[in-house]
Scaffold this active site. Structure first.
Site, PDB file in Angstrom:
ATOM      1  N   GLU A 179      11.392  20.041 -24.275  1.00  0.00           N
ATOM      2  CA  GLU A 179      12.655  20.689 -23.893  1.00  0.00           C
ATOM      3  C   GLU A 179      13.851  19.970 -24.524  1.00  0.00           C
ATOM      4  OE1 GLU A 179      13.431  20.630 -19.687  1.00  0.00           O
ATOM      5  OE2 GLU A 179      15.093  22.011 -19.841  1.00  0.00           O
ATOM      6  N   LYS A 206      10.895  24.746 -24.691  1.00  0.00           N
ATOM      7  CA  LYS A 206      11.849  25.233 -23.679  1.00  0.00           C
ATOM      8  C   LYS A 206      13.255  24.935 -24.188  1.00  0.00           C
ATOM      9  CE  LYS A 206      13.025  24.717 -18.787  1.00  0.00           C
ATOM     10  NZ  LYS A 206      12.667  24.115 -17.507  1.00  0.00           N
TER      11      LYS A 206
HETATM   12  O1  LIG Z   1      17.341  16.971 -12.673  1.00  0.00           O
HETATM   13  P1  LIG Z   1      17.088  16.817 -14.118  1.00  0.00           P
HETATM   14  O2  LIG Z   1      15.974  15.892 -14.385  1.00  0.00           O
HETATM   15  O3  LIG Z   1      18.342  16.461 -14.836  1.00  0.00           O
HETATM   16  O4  LIG Z   1      16.593  18.214 -14.664  1.00  0.00           O
HETATM   17  C1  LIG Z   1      17.371  19.323 -14.456  1.00  0.00           C
HETATM   18  C2  LIG Z   1      16.626  20.598 -14.696  1.00  0.00           C
HETATM   19  O5  LIG Z   1      16.681  20.917 -16.050  1.00  0.00           O
HETATM   20  C3  LIG Z   1      15.597  21.771 -16.330  1.00  0.00           C
HETATM   21  O6  LIG Z   1      14.872  21.148 -17.323  1.00  0.00           O
HETATM   22  C4  LIG Z   1      16.157  23.088 -16.743  1.00  0.00           C
HETATM   23  O7  LIG Z   1      16.817  23.584 -15.629  1.00  0.00           O
HETATM   24  P2  LIG Z   1      17.755  24.853 -15.644  1.00  0.00           P
HETATM   25  O8  LIG Z   1      16.924  26.009 -16.088  1.00  0.00           O
HETATM   26  O9  LIG Z   1      18.258  24.962 -14.250  1.00  0.00           O
HETATM   27  O10 LIG Z   1      18.843  24.559 -16.610  1.00  0.00           O
HETATM   28  C5  LIG Z   1      14.739  21.861 -15.097  1.00  0.00           C
HETATM   29  O11 LIG Z   1      13.390  21.919 -15.424  1.00  0.00           O
HETATM   30  C6  LIG Z   1      15.176  20.659 -14.362  1.00  0.00           C
HETATM   31  O12 LIG Z   1      14.958  20.827 -13.018  1.00  0.00           O
END
Ligand SMILES: O=P(O)(O)OC[C@H]1O[C@](O)(COP(=O)(O)O)[C@@H](O)[C@@H]1O
Length: 506
Positions: free
Chosen positions: A263, A306
């Site tokens: 990601e 992602k």
């Molecule tokens: O809390 P973190 O570790 O910063 O991650 C935030 C979020 O970002 C993501 O990678 C993407 O989230 P969103 O689709 O809400 O942007 C989630 O999988 C994860 O929960």
């Protein structure tokens, strides 16, 4: 033959010539003064020196070329991985590819329930306690939502959930939901510190954690890297270091039997326009796939990507782009950077509202389907080629024209990629849709080139030239929206009501 007295004998001439040749070859300087050399203007010593200088120059140039090559390899993160197949994809891993396919169910999405405690806290009402127990109860609601398996192919979990809800996870797996684990440990400022850029933490002990969560039932994993768009960012160093980390994460995950979701998130924070967002996304993705390929021990067919959609920064002036414009810019970048071997791409919301993310997601799906139909159906699949690959002139005009016809045929595509009159006509059809800020219309996103075509097909054999035939696109956000609504209802009954998602940084 008789030699006349006083005349140089032919044999002596021959001997002299022979000597001359020997002298030429010998490093001895005797012959330098010989009359035979005198009038040539090219004394043999000079010739030798010339040759030696030439050899030295060539050696120097060779050395310089070698140094430059090594420098390029190092600065571009290219180097043989442990697999020793640098520059080549690893052999296919059938078991992992099957898991990737399971995750890419055409009618289901992947639920991200892996927020770190900090991010989780931002979603609670002020005054709600962000405790492990509250997180456990909220995630229990998600995991036990009736019918979850009809919409969700997999769920990304925070490590704490594995110990908090073992029974619920077992039940979810039994319902066919793939369990995944977030393996990164957040971010830290890049060193030396630079423009707020970060690298991801968590490589230490990664392999042990992979094996541990594999034993807990995880069959896939996720690692998030974060990139900021600014006047000088993402910097080469940030791209390179995060790309190498993502590649290492992918390699270790696959080695431990987990399908990695990589990601690389380009944040929406900032006042950048769509063009800069697209250029940043393209740079990041190129860096990531270069690093993966350079290792030689990652099967690109057994990982998922992602990414954020390509949108202007959240503080960008002017009106917001329409979903079709977002879809168009996003597909352009992906088609020009993601290798065709990658089986699937899923989208994160990146702080967009649920409504916008869903609309954009659906537009991406529509446009991808349209491109896919054109690619396999009417033979016009290469129509928009060129705009994103930097091809110019006639090719680009032809591509733009064909893309315009695509957009007009689609009717509701708000002129995505259309040129001239077609664009105005399609724009009128879109009625009250948000207008794209001035400048973006003339300069659609997608990195190179300034074409007006729709999502472009890159040069064959490089990236996703026929990827749309293989890629599947998921209404991830639509699924997640449904799920969140169902879960919110259930949660409300338990006195847990998360607020709408907020934008968040690294
Ligand atoms: O809390 P973190 O570790 O910063 O991650 C935030 C979020 O970002 C993501 O990678 C993407 O989230 P969103 O689709 O809400 O942007 C989630 O999988 C994860 O929960």
């Amino acid at each position: 033959m008789v030699d006349k007295p006083g005349a140089p004998s032919s044999s002596s001439t021959t001997a002299h010539q022979r000597r001359g040749r020997r002298d030429d070859a010998a490093p001895n300087a005797d012959a330098d003064t010989s009359p035979a050399r005198a009038g040539t203007g090219a004394p043999p010593g000079d010739a030798r020196n010339g040759r030696q200088t030439g050899v030295a120059m060539l050696t120097l140039m060779g050395l310089l070329a070698a140094i430059l090559t090594v420098y390029w390899l190092v600065t571009n993160g290219v180097g043989p991985g442990p697999g020793g197949r640098a520059g080549r994809p690893a052999p296919p891993n059938a078991a992992l590819r099957a898991v990737a396919r399971q995750l890419l169910h055409p009618a289901k999405g992947i639920l991200a329930a892996d927020e770190s405690p900090t991010t989780f806290g931002k979603r609670l009402r002020p005054g709600d306690f962000n405790t492990p127990d509250v997180r456990r109860r909220w995630r229990r609601v998600l995991l036990t939502t009736p019918g979850l398996e009809e919409h969700i192919s997999g769920v990304i979990l925070h490590p704490e959930t594995f110990t908090q809800l073992p029974e619920e996870l077992k039940a979810a797996a039994a319902r066919g939901i793939a369990l995944g684990v977030k393996l990164d440990l957040g971010t830290a400022p890049i060193q030396p510190r630079k423009a707020g850029e970060v690298v991801t933490k968590g490589l230490d002990g990664l392999e042990e954690r992979c094996r541990l969560f594999r034993d807990y039932g995880a069959i896939f994993s996720k690692w998030r890297a974060v990139f900021r768009v600014g006047p000088h960012t993402p910097s080469g160093a940030a791209v390179r270091r995060n790309a190498e980390q993502l590649a290492q994460f992918a390699a270790v995950s696959q080695r431990c039997g987990l399908v990695p979701i990589i990601e690389p998130e380009v944040l929406t924070e900032g006042d950048h326009d769509m063009h800069r967002a697209a250029a940043a996304a393209a740079r990041v993705l190129k860096g990531v796939f270069r690093a993966l390929r350079a290792r030689g021990d990652v099967d690109e067919g057994a990982l998922l990507l992602k990414v954020a959609m390509v949108t202007p920064g959240d503080k960008a002036p002017g009106p917001r782009p329409s979903p079709e414009q977002v879809a168009n810019a996003t597909l352009r970048v992906l088609l020009s950077t993601v290798p065709r071997a990658v089986p699937g791409i899923v989208f994160l919301s990146g702080g967009q509202s649920e409504k916008n993310a869903t609309a954009n997601m659906l537009a991406i799906g529509r446009l991808a389907k349209q491109r896919n139909g054109a690619a396999s159906g009417d033979g016009g699949g290469g129509a928009a080629a060129g705009a994103a690959t930097g091809e110019s002139g006639r090719k680009r005009r032809r591509a733009a024209k064909a893309a315009g016809e695509d957009a007009a045929a689609a009717g509701d595509e708000a002129g995505a990629g259309a040129g001239g009159r077609q664009r105005r006509r399609a724009g009128a059809t879109a009625g009250g849709q948000d207008k794209e800020p001035q400048g973006q219309q003339q300069r659609p996103a997608g990195g190179a080139g300034g074409g007006t075509g729709g999502p472009s097909r890159p040069k064959p054999g490089k990236t996703g030239s026929s990827a749309l035939e293989a890629w599947q696109w998921y209404d991830l956000m639509a699924q997640e929206a449904l799920l969140r609504r169902a879960a919110a209802n259930a949660a409300a009954q338990q006195g847990l009501e998360p607020r709408a998602a907020q934008a968040r940084g690294p």
